[in-house]
Motif scaffolding. Structure first.
Motif, PDB file in Angstrom:
ATOM      1  N   GLU A  10       0.823  -1.212   0.000  1.00 22.99           N
ATOM      2  CA  GLU A  10       0.000   0.000   0.000  1.00 22.99           C
ATOM      3  C   GLU A  10       0.858   1.263   0.000  1.00 22.99           C
ATOM      4  N   GLN A  11       2.039   1.195   0.586  1.00 27.48           N
ATOM      5  CA  GLN A  11       2.950   2.335   0.617  1.00 27.48           C
ATOM      6  C   GLN A  11       3.723   2.486  -0.694  1.00 27.48           C
ATOM      7  N   GLY A  12       3.577   1.505  -1.597  1.00 22.32           N
ATOM      8  CA  GLY A  12       4.279   1.553  -2.875  1.00 22.32           C
ATOM      9  C   GLY A  12       5.666   0.937  -2.829  1.00 22.32           C
ATOM     10  N   ASP A  13       5.962   0.210  -1.753  1.00 23.81           N
ATOM     11  CA  ASP A  13       7.276  -0.410  -1.644  1.00 23.81           C
ATOM     12  C   ASP A  13       7.424  -1.571  -2.621  1.00 23.81           C
ATOM     13  N   ALA A  14       8.632  -1.745  -3.130  1.00 21.15           N
ATOM     14  CA  ALA A  14       8.913  -2.817  -4.082  1.00 21.15           C
ATOM     15  C   ALA A  14       9.251  -4.126  -3.375  1.00 21.15           C
ATOM     16  N   TYR A  15       9.795  -4.038  -2.162  1.00 26.82           N
ATOM     17  CA  TYR A  15      10.140  -5.241  -1.402  1.00 26.82           C
ATOM     18  C   TYR A  15      10.297  -4.893   0.069  1.00 26.82           C
ATOM     19  N   ILE A  16      10.341  -5.931   0.890  1.00 21.36           N
ATOM     20  CA  ILE A  16      10.666  -5.757   2.299  1.00 21.36           C
ATOM     21  C   ILE A  16      11.903  -6.610   2.581  1.00 21.36           C
ATOM     22  N   SER A  17      12.653  -6.222   3.572  1.00 22.00           N
ATOM     23  CA  SER A  17      13.838  -6.996   3.932  1.00 22.00           C
ATOM     24  C   SER A  17      13.928  -7.121   5.441  1.00 22.00           C
ATOM     25  N   LEU A  18      14.637  -8.141   5.885  1.00 21.56           N
ATOM     26  CA  LEU A  18      14.827  -8.352   7.300  1.00 21.56           C
ATOM     27  C   LEU A  18      16.120  -9.119   7.509  1.00 21.56           C
ATOM     28  N   VAL A  19      16.591  -9.101   8.720  1.00 22.86           N
ATOM     29  CA  VAL A  19      17.800  -9.828   9.073  1.00 22.86           C
ATOM     30  C   VAL A  19      17.430 -10.853  10.134  1.00 22.86           C
ATOM     31  N   SER A  20      17.830 -12.092   9.923  1.00 24.31           N
ATOM     32  CA  SER A  20      17.558 -13.140  10.898  1.00 24.31           C
ATOM     33  C   SER A  20      18.629 -14.209  10.801  1.00 24.31           C
ATOM     34  N   ARG A  21      19.183 -14.594  11.912  1.00 25.27           N
ATOM     35  CA  ARG A  21      20.170 -15.670  11.916  1.00 25.27           C
ATOM     36  C   ARG A  21      19.519 -17.009  12.205  1.00 25.27           C
ATOM     37  N   ARG A  22      18.424 -17.006  12.918  1.00 28.55           N
ATOM     38  CA  ARG A  22      17.874 -18.274  13.400  1.00 28.55           C
ATOM     39  C   ARG A  22      16.576 -18.701  12.724  1.00 28.55           C
ATOM     40  N   ALA A  23      15.957 -17.823  11.972  1.00 33.46           N
ATOM     41  CA  ALA A  23      14.633 -18.147  11.417  1.00 33.46           C
ATOM     42  C   ALA A  23      14.637 -18.246   9.895  1.00 33.46           C
ATOM     43  N   GLY A  24      15.783 -18.556   9.318  1.00 39.56           N
ATOM     44  CA  GLY A  24      15.875 -18.628   7.862  1.00 39.56           C
ATOM     45  C   GLY A  24      14.877 -19.577   7.228  1.00 39.56           C
ATOM     46  N   GLU A  25      14.740 -20.760   7.777  1.00 41.74           N
ATOM     47  CA  GLU A  25      13.802 -21.740   7.205  1.00 41.74           C
ATOM     48  C   GLU A  25      12.367 -21.232   7.263  1.00 41.74           C
ATOM     49  N   PHE A  26      12.012 -20.553   8.350  1.00 41.44           N
ATOM     50  CA  PHE A  26      10.677 -19.975   8.480  1.00 41.44           C
ATOM     51  C   PHE A  26      10.405 -18.980   7.364  1.00 41.44           C
TER      52      PHE A  26
END
Length: 43
Positions: A10-26
């Motif tokens: 809705e904000q017009g963003d092309a993607y979202i990103s995050l950093v995670s060391r333990r939840a990669g499979e999720f």
């Protein structure tokens, strides 16, 4: 996650990103892809 993705679209963003060391499979199960490797060095 669905709510955050909808809000970002809705904000017009092309993607979202995050950093995670333990939840990669999720996040891969939610169709996220690995895009970068982060390195850090304690000082």
């Amino acid at each position: 996650m669905t709510g955050a993705e909808s809000w970002a679209r809705e904000q017009g963003d092309a993607y979202i990103s995050l950093v995670s060391r333990r939840a990669g499979e999720f996040y891969r199960a939610l169709a996220n892809e690995d895009a970068a490797t982060f390195f850090k060095k304690p000082l």
